[in-house]
Design an enzyme around this catalytic site. Structure first.
Site, PDB file in Angstrom:
ATOM      1  N   ALA A  93       0.931  -1.358  -0.002  1.00  0.00           N
ATOM      2  CA  ALA A  93      -0.104  -0.085  -0.082  1.00  0.00           C
ATOM      3  C   ALA A  93       0.923   1.133   0.059  1.00  0.00           C
ATOM      4  CB  ALA A  93      -0.954   0.082   1.181  1.00  0.00           C
TER       5      ALA A  93
ATOM      6  N   HIS B  88       6.798   5.717   1.459  1.00  0.00           N
ATOM      7  CA  HIS B  88       7.704   4.751   1.113  1.00  0.00           C
ATOM      8  C   HIS B  88       8.440   5.047   0.012  1.00  0.00           C
ATOM      9  CE1 HIS B  88       3.878   2.509   2.501  1.00  0.00           C
ATOM     10  NE2 HIS B  88       4.891   2.013   3.406  1.00  0.00           N
TER      11      HIS B  88
ATOM     12  N   ASP C 141       7.546   6.263  12.107  1.00  0.00           N
ATOM     13  CA  ASP C 141       7.821   5.218  13.146  1.00  0.00           C
ATOM     14  C   ASP C 141       8.892   5.127  14.124  1.00  0.00           C
ATOM     15  OD1 ASP C 141       5.122   3.592  12.107  1.00  0.00           O
ATOM     16  OD2 ASP C 141       6.509   3.551  10.247  1.00  0.00           O
TER      17      ASP C 141
ATOM     18  N   VAL D  23       7.293  12.146   5.556  1.00  0.00           N
ATOM     19  CA  VAL D  23       6.748  12.768   4.469  1.00  0.00           C
ATOM     20  C   VAL D  23       5.097  13.228   4.782  1.00  0.00           C
ATOM     21  CG1 VAL D  23       6.129  12.733   2.079  1.00  0.00           C
ATOM     22  CG2 VAL D  23       8.003  11.476   2.934  1.00  0.00           C
TER      23      VAL D  23
END
Ligand code: PAF
Length: 289
Positions: A32, A37, A150, A176
């Site tokens: 996803a 990413h 994270d 981001v």
């Protein structure tokens, strides 16, 4: 882009790359893929001659009442994005390949795993540390890339790498954000339009808390402000934590313990629930600037 589904084939490919002294950069993901990413993958592409991305929705890092089944999956869309970025290899193992029947070995980074998110997601970081250790052994990267969103995960993975002597450089990349400041996350897809709007308060509260820290406000007051501002925000069902943390031990800081610690940075971090989405975010404040 080559796609490999078996561990054996992956290990064979890696052995060949190592013989040619190619540097392997690795971005582990649960798919996803969003701009967060993609920023990790771009950085990885810049810094390594061979780029491996993995997609594996890791069941053991989800609690029994969490969103493993409903976690967004979009292999076709993900593959298009990966090809466009010039990724060399996608590792996309299935569940039984990673956890065959009888699987019984787990990795626990003690202490760090029980704090912050760990207090609300028992077993989560055991699941993360286990799958990351396995992926590191399979891919044998020179560098691996993780997002600062994270934050606790990055601290735990650095400790895992240090304690288990993985010869891997961990690169942490900036969060981001959407134009209103909301940190990009696959779980933002769970928000309806009103919840999505309400979620933008998280970054506003973090930025105001950063200002308070910079102007010398007591950390106890900063925590009070964060908790109050978030828990009275519209559509926020639960504030799990909102406070100021030590960047390495992840202990909550007071003004007094900050002084004693001699830290040059503090982490302002938040976890809360809006609608069906559990969202986290953080800002690292450099106290020397
Ligand atoms: O951050 C994630 O997406 C996951 O926790 C990771 C590191 C891919 C392990 O499953």
């Amino acid at each position: 882009m080559e796609v490999i589904r078996s561990i054996r084939a992956m290990q064979e490919t890696v052995r060949n790359l190592k013989e040619r002294a190619v540097t392997i950069g690795f971005v582990p993901t649960m798919g996803a893929l969003h701009e967060g990413h993609l920023s990790l993958i771009r950085r990885c592409r810049e810094e390594n001659s061979f780029v491996v991305v993995s997609i594996f929705v890791n069941p053991i890092q989800f609690g029994p009442s969490e969103d493993f089944q409903s976690y967004p999956r979009d292999l076709e869309g993900d593959m298009e994005k990966l090809s466009a970025l010039g990724v060399d290899l996608l590792f996309f193992p299935d569940l039984k390949e990673i956890y065959p029947d009888g699987y019984s070995t787990y990795v626990v980074v003690e202490g760090l795993s029980d704090k912050m998110c760990g207090a609300f997601r028992p077993g989560h970081f055991r699941g993360v540390a286990t799958v990351v250790a396995k992926l590191f052994n399979i891919v044998k990267p020179d560098r691996a890339y993780f997002g600062q969103k994270d934050y606790q995960q990055t601290v735990i993975i650095k400790k895992l790498v240090e304690d288990l002597n993985f010869d891997i450089e961990i690169v942490v990349c900036p969060t981001v954000r959407e134009s209103d400041g909301l940190a990009m996350s696959s779980r933002n897809l769970y928000l309806n339009a009103d919840e999505r709007k309400a979620a933008s308060s998280i970054y506003r509260v973090l930025k105001k808390a950063e200002e308070m820290v910079r102007s010398g406000e007591a950390l106890e007051r900063v925590k009070e402000y964060m908790e109050n501002a978030l828990s009275t925000g519209p559509l926020i069902r639960e504030v799990q934590y909102a406070s100021v943390y030590h960047p390495e031990t992840l202990d909550e800081l007071t003004s007094e313990s900050l002084k004693r610690s001699g830290c040059r940075e503090v982490v302002l971090a938040v976890a809360l629930v809006i609608g069906n989405a559990r969202l986290i975010d953080n800002i690292v404040v450099d106290l020397t600037k």
